[in-house]
Write a protein that holds these residues in place. Sequence first.
Motif, mmCIF file in Angstrom:
data_model
loop_
_atom_site.group_PDB
_atom_site.id
_atom_site.type_symbol
_atom_site.label_atom_id
_atom_site.label_comp_id
_atom_site.label_asym_id
_atom_site.label_seq_id
_atom_site.Cartn_x
_atom_site.Cartn_y
_atom_site.Cartn_z
ATOM 1 N N THR A 50 0.861 -1.182 0.000
ATOM 2 C CA THR A 50 0.000 0.000 0.000
ATOM 3 C C THR A 50 0.901 1.238 0.000
ATOM 4 O O THR A 50 1.994 1.215 0.559
ATOM 5 N N VAL A 51 0.436 2.278 -0.613
ATOM 6 C CA VAL A 51 1.238 3.492 -0.730
ATOM 7 C C VAL A 51 1.222 4.292 0.565
ATOM 8 O O VAL A 51 0.173 4.579 1.124
ATOM 9 N N VAL A 53 1.882 7.803 1.600
ATOM 10 C CA VAL A 53 1.910 9.044 0.829
ATOM 11 C C VAL A 53 3.223 9.801 0.994
ATOM 12 O O VAL A 53 3.828 10.251 0.009
ATOM 13 N N CYS A 72 5.577 2.800 -9.209
ATOM 14 C CA CYS A 72 5.187 2.163 -7.955
ATOM 15 C C CYS A 72 4.571 0.800 -8.265
ATOM 16 O O CYS A 72 3.530 0.716 -8.929
ATOM 17 N N LEU A 74 2.668 -2.210 -6.859
ATOM 18 C CA LEU A 74 1.823 -2.594 -5.741
ATOM 19 C C LEU A 74 1.570 -4.092 -5.782
ATOM 20 O O LEU A 74 1.209 -4.636 -6.830
ATOM 21 N N ASN A 81 -6.030 -1.541 -5.617
ATOM 22 C CA ASN A 81 -4.939 -0.870 -4.914
ATOM 23 C C ASN A 81 -4.478 0.380 -5.654
ATOM 24 O O ASN A 81 -4.067 1.365 -5.043
ATOM 25 N N SER A 85 -4.601 4.108 -4.147
ATOM 26 C CA SER A 85 -3.334 4.827 -4.044
ATOM 27 C C SER A 85 -3.403 6.172 -4.748
ATOM 28 O O SER A 85 -2.896 7.179 -4.245
ATOM 29 N N LYS A 86 -4.021 6.195 -5.906
ATOM 30 C CA LYS A 86 -4.167 7.448 -6.644
ATOM 31 C C LYS A 86 -4.996 8.451 -5.845
ATOM 32 O O LYS A 86 -4.695 9.647 -5.798
ATOM 33 N N ALA A 93 -0.708 12.173 -7.912
ATOM 34 C CA ALA A 93 -0.823 10.823 -8.465
ATOM 35 C C ALA A 93 -0.350 10.759 -9.914
ATOM 36 O O ALA A 93 0.181 9.736 -10.359
ATOM 37 N N PHE A 98 1.649 3.722 -11.732
ATOM 38 C CA PHE A 98 1.264 2.627 -10.852
ATOM 39 C C PHE A 98 1.050 1.345 -11.647
ATOM 40 O O PHE A 98 0.443 1.344 -12.726
#
Length: 220
Positions: A50-51, A53, A72, A74, A81, A85-86, A93, A98
């Motif tokens: 998980t991101v 931030v 990134c 994931l 996900n 994350s975005k 983002a 991603f």
Amino acid sequence: MVCWSPENATKAYLQALKMGKRDNEPDVAEFISAIAAGNNAQLMVMACSTVVVSTALALVAAAHQTSGRVICILSGLNNENIEASKEAMGPHASCIEFVVGDAQKLLMDHEEYRCADFVLIDCNLIDHKGVFRAAKECTSNHGGGLIVGYNALHKRISWSEFTTHFLPIGEGLVVTRTTTGRGGGGGGVKRSRWVVTVDKCTGEEHVFRITSPTQKEVKI
């Protein structure tokens, strides 16, 4: 060999601090941003479930200084996900690419990711040591690079196969540099180490990078 850029490091550090919008003391994110930018990283790959931030923003700030890219990876089996994350990253983002998948396989098999020169790994990943192995091989095959693991403080495991430096910053960082050639070694190459000191009056942490041709390797 990549030359250290104090200017890039400083600018990225300050930008990461500003992007985090914190009034308290700097943390691990700003340090990650500084070493990525200072090493002029062009392709930064982050492997996590998980991101976080602040950590992702650290790489975005570094990329702004080096004109680099941030990818990134994931872990997971679907794109939920990515959307989460975005949303967490908000307007930033768009600065990150991603993908969902197995970070170890992507670093080993995907030609684009094999060109990464900075890999950031969440040590909370179940297979984080496998990701370290893949990052070590791919960076050493493409001119060398820097591998950083975060959340490493409470990982009571052997890192004997990796030459790492442990930094007591945040939840703990492990840092290793690879150079061109199998195993990331090389005779006569100057090695560096990170030294952390604490100001007794203010409690502030100061981190210094020291390069020495006779530096003893530290294994943890």
